[in-house]
Write a protein that holds these residues in place. Structure first.
Motif, short mmCIF file in Angstrom:
data_model
loop_
_atom_site.label_atom_id
_atom_site.label_comp_id
_atom_site.label_asym_id
_atom_site.label_seq_id
_atom_site.Cartn_x
_atom_site.Cartn_y
_atom_site.Cartn_z
N SER A 279 59.41 15.10 29.00
CA SER A 279 60.72 14.79 28.38
C SER A 279 61.39 16.06 27.87
N LEU A 280 61.59 17.02 28.76
CA LEU A 280 62.14 18.32 28.36
C LEU A 280 63.57 18.54 28.83
N LYS A 281 64.07 17.77 29.80
CA LYS A 281 65.32 18.10 30.49
C LYS A 281 66.53 18.17 29.59
N GLN A 282 66.54 17.39 28.52
CA GLN A 282 67.73 17.34 27.68
C GLN A 282 67.85 18.56 26.76
N LYS B 130 73.69 16.57 19.81
CA LYS B 130 74.09 17.57 18.82
C LYS B 130 72.93 18.01 17.92
N SER B 131 71.78 17.36 18.10
CA SER B 131 70.66 17.63 17.19
C SER B 131 69.60 18.50 17.86
N ASN B 132 68.85 19.17 17.01
CA ASN B 132 67.65 19.88 17.44
C ASN B 132 66.44 19.06 16.98
N TYR B 133 65.30 19.33 17.63
CA TYR B 133 64.11 18.53 17.34
C TYR B 133 62.87 19.40 17.19
N VAL B 134 61.99 18.90 16.36
CA VAL B 134 60.63 19.44 16.32
C VAL B 134 59.71 18.35 16.84
N VAL C 30 55.29 13.07 18.15
CA VAL C 30 56.50 12.46 17.60
C VAL C 30 57.59 13.52 17.58
N ASP C 31 58.80 13.14 17.99
CA ASP C 31 59.95 14.04 17.97
C ASP C 31 60.79 13.73 16.74
N VAL C 32 60.96 14.73 15.90
CA VAL C 32 61.68 14.56 14.65
C VAL C 32 62.96 15.40 14.70
N PRO C 33 64.14 14.77 14.52
CA PRO C 33 65.39 15.56 14.47
C PRO C 33 65.37 16.48 13.26
N ILE C 34 65.85 17.68 13.46
CA ILE C 34 65.75 18.68 12.40
C ILE C 34 67.12 19.31 12.17
N LYS D 78 70.25 27.13 14.69
CA LYS D 78 71.70 27.13 14.87
C LYS D 78 72.09 26.72 16.29
N GLN D 79 71.22 27.12 17.27
CA GLN D 79 71.51 26.75 18.66
C GLN D 79 71.33 25.25 18.84
N LYS D 80 72.17 24.65 19.67
CA LYS D 80 72.04 23.23 19.94
C LYS D 80 71.06 23.01 21.10
N LYS D 81 70.61 21.77 21.17
CA LYS D 81 69.67 21.37 22.22
C LYS D 81 68.40 22.23 22.20
#
Length: 908
Positions: free
Chosen positions: A82-85, A130-134, A179-183, A221-224
């Motif tokens: 699940s990396l493409k986005q 618009k979000s980044n994830y950890v 687990v993917d957490v929006p950051i 700061k970078q998106k995606k």
């Protein structure tokens, strides 16, 4: 898409951290093309690559020096999906050490049974562009099916340390939890911990111990952007995980509706009892086909005619179905009932009955069976051994001997000739295909038992013999893989003072290495169809085997192979005046004959000896000058004069001893220039009658040879073979490392995470007994094995030894009871269950020894094998049926409490 890899690793001078992965930029999984990382601050190494959009990547780290790989991290490749986005991805990894106690948890029994997860639907991720994830990842196989890993931390996205706001993790890639957490941009740095959530209790039940984990300050700061934080090892506050099991041969299991022997179809009842008592492992003896002579001597389970085929004796006739001939079926049922009522196994009776049934059942069903998709699939999957085996059985029956050297033109056979022999258009095809039919049903029945066990959180532990039978399918079809002119055995030990001779040919390891040990790999893969744990019988054989020339009968005249023999020049350097006749030929003097044979001495001298040139010295006549010749002579004497068997066996025993009156054994292939010291030379007349100076020189040589000379040499020998065995499957490996253990063995087993065997009365040091509390974690502790007397019988064998055990191990005052009372057995077993060993596996006879009403009256009737007797009849049956044992609620509850008290029933 940018990929960045970050890992910490402290290298030594000249070492380079590299990555090898599934993308062209990572070497296309070719280790020789592994890409080096760049050292940054401290011990940190990094690599950044630009790649085309990918949805998945797999990779592993390794260490190189001078372009050669010197270390690989533990386990299977890391996989990220699940990396493409995402456009910018950072993988923050931790090196996975090859030597860590929890590595054993990544083997088959843990994910297939102990911690088997319920089916999980793959979660669908909905990402905010618009979000980044950890992505938090944690490798944690040690967790029960009713529990789930979760994360909680100092930031609000992780619940602000509130147990009611934890973030549950997915087990779709178990044993990796994710687990993917929006950051948000300003979220890090923060602290966090992993916790265990109970679905049953609807709450967090365990926090990991130790300091909080730390997520560093990173630029979001970078998106995606995706940062994958890969963590290792949940820090359990409850100590190391342990479990317990029961040991019982399949043939010893008794059920109400059996046919005189335990069967694969009986194993589920033993599983039910194991579940009831909290046991999670069922250990059995080898279950391969041993039908060679069609007599009771085939009861020996370590002489298989095929390392792949299962033994027909373990098939359930009821599971296959009734015969069309109702009268014949009734006769078979009645005979089965009679056999089942016997206290011990009638091996020949059971085999004859079952083979009659199998042949008729095949005749009833062959037309449909041979056309079935299930059979065709079975044949295709097992073609690498099944046709060989069926042809072997057909020729064995046709020629009425398993000795394939007596099969005329079929003494050896090409692949083309084999295909012709088993072709369906041959008149004898039914005599071949009946063995397909038997193996098909045996395979299905054992797999059914295996799957039933796994479903209930129990695994089967198999046993792999160290050798192969001399007259076997493998020796017939692949003789180049074995040294057919030798015999494998064991040096003298507590089991046998003259050593053991198993009669098996030894392995030609050099030949096996040419195709990467494919024969071993195929054998392991087949075994993994049925077992998740296995015991390597005599693992010392992978370091060096005790090899006995064909001319000898007793193990005492063997030598280690491989070995570093002693050359004549070294003997001279050590001050030993080498004399070939004195050191290498049997030392026989007249006074010895009267010591050994008493009043029969002159008769023995006249019949078996001739006088040599030296005064008072004798030598064996040419027709009796090897142990093999003596064995054959006395076998014939006993056959001709059965009433004099005791006398003839006494004569033979002492004459065999005369053959062993040597100090040095000529090393094979050295032309008489090099020698191996004879083990146990100090007990010979030859040694005792040397001068003191020569004795001292020989003592120094002996001690160096047996205890120091080979350590590095044998370590290298084992490390060429055992890693291959380990990598062939994901089974958990246990090694039977009893006997004369080289100093290098514990280190190799520890490095490869192979569990050692800790038998209380056979410690691997100079103590008389182990205390179970002293056993290492990566071990299997037990009160005994199939080669030993049971706990009760051992207790009565030597009262003085029992008293020492009673005082030093049980810590009791006063005199020890003469019999092993139930309370004594309980205390001994409780010590084993409370030991640090990962596995505690106790013989079933010893378990019921704790109950005065359940145990057998006479302990000597519980013995499975007597290693000192090569003609032992393996016919022991447990005296209770599984149905009776299951009904013993008081005992079963009592045992369950002991398992719980020993810390061997934890969900995690």
């Amino acid at each position: 898409m940018k990929l960045k890899f970050v890992i910490s690793y402290r290298t030594s001078w000249g070492e380079q951290v590299c990555i090898c992965g599934s993308l062209p930029e990572l070497g296309n999984d070719e280790e020789r093309n592994a890409v080096p990382l760049v050292p940054t601050s401290g011990d940190q190494w990094e690599l950044e690559v630009d790649v085309k959009d990918v949805g998945e990547v797999s990779y592993r780290y390794l260490i190189k020096s001078n372009e050669e790989t010197i270390h690989r991290e533990f386990g299977k490749p890391r996989i990220h999906r699940s990396l493409k986005q995402f456009r910018n991805l950072t993988f923050r990894d931790i090196w996975r050490p090859n030597k860590h106690v929890e590595n054993a948890l990544y083997t088959a029994p843990f994910y297939k049974a102990f911690f088997q997860r319920a089916h999980q639907e793959q979660p669908t991720h909905t990402y905010d562009a618009k979000s980044n994830y950890v992505r938090f990842q944690l490798r944690a196989p040690r967790i029960g099916r009713d529990y789930q890993m979760a994360i909680v931390g100092s930031h609000e996205c992780l619940g602000s340390w509130d147990e009611n706001n934890i973030v549950l993790m997915s087990d779709e890639d178990f044993p990796v939890w994710t687990v993917d957490v929006p950051i948000s941009e300003g979220a890090p740095p923060f602290e966090y911990k992993y916790v265990i959530y109970s679905h049953k209790d609807k709450k967090v039940v365990t926090w990991e111990e130790g300091e909080n984990r730390y997520f560093p300050l990173l630029d979001f700061k970078q998106k995606k952007r995706l940062v994958v934080q890969s963590d290792e090892f949940f820090k359990y506050p409850v100590g190391a995980w342990k479990t317990a099991g029961v040991a019982i041969p399949v043939f010893s299991i008794r059920t109400e509706n059996g046919a005189g022997i335990g069967e694969f179809a009986d194993i589920p009842k033993l599983v039910d009892w194991s579940v009831k008592t909290g046991l999670e492992i069922i250990q059995v003896l080898p279950v391969n086909d041993t039908v060679a002579t069609k007599t009771w001597t085939d009861s020996y389970p370590y002489a298989a005619i095929s390392v792949d085929a299962l033994h027909p004796i373990y098939g359930s006739m009821k599971a296959i179905g009734d015969l069309k001939d109702k009268k014949l079926q009734k006769q078979i049922d009645e005979e089965a009932t009679k056999l089942n009522d016997l206290p011990e196994i009638d091996y020949e009776g059971v085999m004859n009955l079952k083979m009659k049934f199998y042949r008729q059942s095949y005749a009833d069903n062959k037309a449909k069976f041979l056309k079935s998709k299930a059979f065709k699939a079975f044949l295709a999957t097992n073609e690498n051994w099944l046709k060989d085996y069926a042809a072997f059985c057909y020729l064995r029956d046709k020629h009425e001997t398993v000795d394939f050297t007596q099969w005329g033109s079929y003494a050896s056979i090409t692949d083309e000739q084999l295909e012709q022999l088993v072709a369906p258009d041959k008149k004898h095809y039914d005599e071949v295909a009946v063995h397909y039919y038997i193996q098909f049903h045996l395979d299905a029945q054992l797999k059914n038992a295996t799957n039933y066990a796994r479903k209930h959180g129990v695994v089967l532990k198999g046993d792999i013999p160290i050798g192969i039978y001399r007259n076997s399918v493998d020796a017939w079809r692949l003789p180049h893989l074995f040294n057919m002119d030798t015999q494998a055995g064991a040096p003298p030990d507590d089991f046998s003072i003259s050593g053991q001779n198993w009669g098996f040919p030894t392995y030609n390891w050099e030949e096996m290495a040419k195709d990467g040990y494919q024969w071993w790999k195929d054998r392991m893969v087949k075994m993994s169809d049925y077992f998740d744990v296995f015991r390597i019988d005599h693992i010392l054989g992978f370091f060096r085997i005790w090899e006995i020339p064909r001319d000898h009968v007793e193990g005492i005249l063997g030598h280690f192979n491989p070995a570093l023999p002693v050359f004549k020049s070294e003997l001279q350097e050590r001050g030993i005046a080498f004399d070939y006749d004195r050191f290498c030929k049997p030392y026989i003097r007249e006074h010895m004959m009267f010591d050994l044979f008493g009043s029969h001495a002159e008769q023995v001298i006249g019949q078996y000896l001739t006088k040599s040139e030296a005064q008072s010295a004798y030598q064996l006549k040419p027709e009796y000058d090897t142990q093999r010749k003596l064995q054959e002579h006395f076998d014939q004497q006993v056959a001709n004069e059965p009433l004099s068997a005791e006398y003839n066996n006494w004569l033979k025993s002492n004459l065999l001893r005369l053959c062993g009156e040597v100090l040095l054994l000529e090393a094979p292939g050295t032309g008489g220039e090099a020698f191996n010291p004879r083990i146990g030379m100090h007990s010979t007349y030859s040694y005792q009658e040397l001068d003191d100076y020569t004795k001292q020189r020989l003592d120094d040589l002996y001690n160096h040879y047996f205890y120091h000379r080979h350590n590095d040499f044998w370590r290298e020998s084992a490390m060429q073979k055992l890693p291959m065995l380990k990598e062939a499957t994901d089974m958990l490996i246990c090694g039977e490392d009893l006997g004369m253990v080289p100093a290098c063995v514990p280190g190799v087993m520890d490095e490869l995470q192979i569990l050692s065997l800790a038998i209380q009365r056979m410690p691997n040091d100079d103590r008389e007994f182990w205390h179970p509390a002293d056993t290492p974690y990566l071990s299997v502790t037990s009160t005994g094995s199939h080669d030993m007397s049971t706990l009760r019988e051992w207790w009565q064998e030597d009262p003085d030894r029992t008293q020492r055990f009673y005082t030093t191990i049980l810590g009791k005052e006063g005199g020890a009871p003469y019999y092993c009372e139930p309370w004594v057995a309980k205390e001994v077993i409780q010590q084993h269950l409370e030991s640090p060993s990962m596995l505690s596996i106790i013989p079933l006879q010893d378990f019921v020894a704790m109950d005065g009403q359940l145990r057998r009256l006479l302990p000597e009737e519980e013995r499975i094998n007597v290693p000192a007797n090569p003609q032992h009849y393996w016919r022991y049956r447990f005296h209770l049926t599984m149905e009776e044992l299951l009904a013993q609620e008081n005992f079963n509850g009592f045992l369950r409490e002991m398992i719980d008290k020993g810390g061997r029933s934890s969900d995690y």
